[in-house]
Design a protein around this motif. Structure first.
Motif, PDB file in Angstrom:
ATOM      1  N   PRO A 131      -2.869  -3.118  -9.063  1.00 21.37           N
ATOM      2  CA  PRO A 131      -1.618  -3.401  -8.339  1.00 21.37           C
ATOM      3  C   PRO A 131      -0.825  -4.505  -9.030  1.00 21.37           C
ATOM      4  O   PRO A 131      -1.406  -5.390  -9.657  1.00 21.37           O
ATOM      5  N   THR A 158       2.275   2.854  -5.339  1.00 22.32           N
ATOM      6  CA  THR A 158       2.111   1.408  -5.206  1.00 22.32           C
ATOM      7  C   THR A 158       2.586   0.797  -6.521  1.00 22.32           C
ATOM      8  O   THR A 158       2.232   1.313  -7.585  1.00 22.32           O
ATOM      9  N   LYS A 209      -5.393   9.495  -5.247  1.00 13.48           N
ATOM     10  CA  LYS A 209      -5.929   8.168  -4.896  1.00 13.48           C
ATOM     11  C   LYS A 209      -6.161   7.275  -6.111  1.00 13.48           C
ATOM     12  O   LYS A 209      -5.842   6.091  -6.077  1.00 13.48           O
ATOM     13  N   GLY A 215      -3.114   5.537  -6.981  1.00  9.17           N
ATOM     14  CA  GLY A 215      -2.371   4.909  -5.887  1.00  9.17           C
ATOM     15  C   GLY A 215      -1.023   5.575  -5.665  1.00  9.17           C
ATOM     16  O   GLY A 215      -0.034   4.927  -5.325  1.00  9.17           O
ATOM     17  N   ASP A 248       0.831  -1.206   0.000  1.00 11.96           N
ATOM     18  CA  ASP A 248       0.000   0.000   0.000  1.00 11.96           C
ATOM     19  C   ASP A 248       0.875   1.269   0.000  1.00 11.96           C
ATOM     20  O   ASP A 248       1.321   1.732   1.050  1.00 11.96           O
ATOM     21  N   LYS A 302      -0.545   4.391   2.044  1.00  9.30           N
ATOM     22  CA  LYS A 302      -0.383   4.280   3.507  1.00  9.30           C
ATOM     23  C   LYS A 302       1.103   4.538   3.854  1.00  9.30           C
ATOM     24  O   LYS A 302       1.416   5.276   4.803  1.00  9.30           O
TER      25      LYS A 302
END
Ligand code: CTP
Length: 423
Positions: A112, A95, A76, A79, A56, A59
């Motif tokens: 991802p 990410t 967002k 990512g 992530d 994060k």
């Protein structure tokens, strides 16, 4: 690689070690990637850290931002996040992801992925290397021959559809080729030309193209990539009527000279948007109507569009007046003060009339930003009642100042007293 990392300035090294520690705490693989790795090999200073996390990324970015007390901007949908540390230093964190292009020249669909996917989705081999800053700190991950291409000074795409997937890469290839004095290798060049022939630059969202074009114009020596882009694309993607001729080249050369002149002589003044002057030079041969079309299509910001069009709207009579050797300082001030520095520099680059050159020089030297010390409060003290007369007094005083008749506040007061007495 470890040695290259160790030789970085302390500030950057510290950031990398903080990212490493955070990766270890969270058991996350963390890598330096992209332009930062490329420039590390080339020994070119690069203060933009580019980090990919297998996990992530957002994060991780949030945690690193609070650790470093940095400002964070999240994107967002991709990512990704950017940490702003100082005006000069930032960290892009993402990410690791896979991309596929459902349609050429459109934004990719992102999901991802592993580090390998993330490196493969990139533009050129030289930008597709990573350095582990986790468990195997300092290990180079070069899956596509990026290091070899750096050594052989080659720009090479990762796959033959690269330019069709993302036509901004046409501009990027040219930018890197000219910045580092590399060569776009033959297959890459063929693919690039094919994408141009298929008019992919006309299909892509114009704002994305604008941003890449601005990056070219912001290069230290923009003339080289500009001329290479002319050779490869004819700049028809900017406007079909645009013709970059020898005359345009001459103007661009002259712009380069005048920008250097300004920077050397007036380092304290506000920084020039040099890229905008080059852009105005490129668009010089277009009509006002076509220039307006370019501004709308590429959605230049209001302030940029305003400057571009204010140049386009300059009349012949304006140039004639500014080229006179009998022009009064007040007139020079009135003509030039409403214009931006960018437009004035462009005028100086374009018109070689000696009087015009001297008048512009005088403007920067003496008249630019000239103000009077006297205020309404001073006039009230002299017993003048507030009203439209104030403006008349101010204008006359400024005029006298521009003409060199008065300089200090005391002289301004004396001058005003005389005006009042005459009334
Ligand atoms: N990238 C890409 N395709 C693009 C834009 C970017 O693959 N159209 C990838 C490249 O791997 C690039 C990285 O994203 O290295 C970061 O992009 P950017 O910051 O635009 O470029 P840099 O390579 O860092 O170059 P610069 O020195 O001009 O900032």
């Amino acid at each position: 690689m470890k040695k290259l990392l160790e030789n970085l300035p302390e500030k950057l090294k510290d950031l990398i070690y903080q990212a490493k520690a955070l990766g270890e705490e969270n058991n996350l693989p963390v890598y330096l990637v992209g332009g930062f790795v490329r420039d590390l090999f080339l020994g070119v200073e690069n203060l933009d850290l580019d980090i990919v996390v297998e996990g992530d990324g957002i994060k991780f970015a949030q945690d690193l931002a609070s650790k470093l007390k940095a400002k964070i901007i999240r994107h967002k949908q991709f990512g990704t996040a950017t940490l702003i540390l100082e005006p000069q230093t930032k960290i892009d964190i993402a990410t690791s992801r896979k991309e596929y292009y459902p349609e050429p020249a459109h934004l990719p669909v992102v999901s991802p992925g592993r580090l390998k996917d993330d490196l493969f989705r990139r533009d050129f081999t030289i930008n597709a290397m990573a350095i582990d800053i986790g468990k195997n700190f300092g290990e180079l991950i070069d899956l596509f021959g990026g290091k070899r291409d750096l050594e052989q000074k080659k720009i090479r795409i990762m796959h033959v559809l690269s330019f069709q997937d993302d036509p901004t890469r046409i501009l990027r290839a040219v930018r890197f080729e000219k910045r580092y004095n590399f060569k776009i290798e033959p297959l890459t060049l063929r693919c690039l030309k094919e994408a141009v022939k298929k008019k992919m630059l006309e299909v892509i969202q114009a704002q994305r193209l604008r941003d890449e074009l601005i990056l070219i114009l912001k290069e230290k020596y923009p003339l080289k990539p500009i001329m290479r882009l002319k050779e490869l694309t004819g700049f028809k993607f900017l406007h079909p009527h645009l013709n970059i001729t020898k005359k345009t080249y001459g103007l661009l050369k002259s712009i380069e000279k005048e920008i250097n002149w300004f920077k050397k002589n007036y380092p304290q003044r506000r920084t020039l948007d040099s890229w905008l002057i080059y852009l105005m030079g490129l668009l010089d041969a277009l009509s006002i109507e076509d220039t307006e079309i370019v501004c709308k299509r590429f959605v230049f910001r209001r302030g940029e569009e305003k400057r571009i069009l204010s140049y386009k709207n300059i009349k012949k009579s304006f140039i004639k007046e500014l080229s006179s050797n009998k022009i009064k300082p007040k007139k020079i001030f009135c003509l030039l003060e409403p214009l931006s520095y960018e437009v004035i520099i462009l005028l100086k680059a374009k018109y070689k009339n000696l009087n015009l050159q001297r008048n512009i020089q005088d403007y920067f030297e003496i008249y630019n930003g000239m103000k009077i010390y006297i205020s309404g409060k001073d006039l009230r003290k002299l017993g003048v009642l507030p009203g439209p007369y104030y403006q008349k007094i101010f204008t006359k005083t400024l005029e006298a100042k521009l003409n060199g008749k008065i300089k200090t506040k005391e002289q301004e007061l004396m001058f005003i007293k005389k005006i009042i007495l005459k009334k």
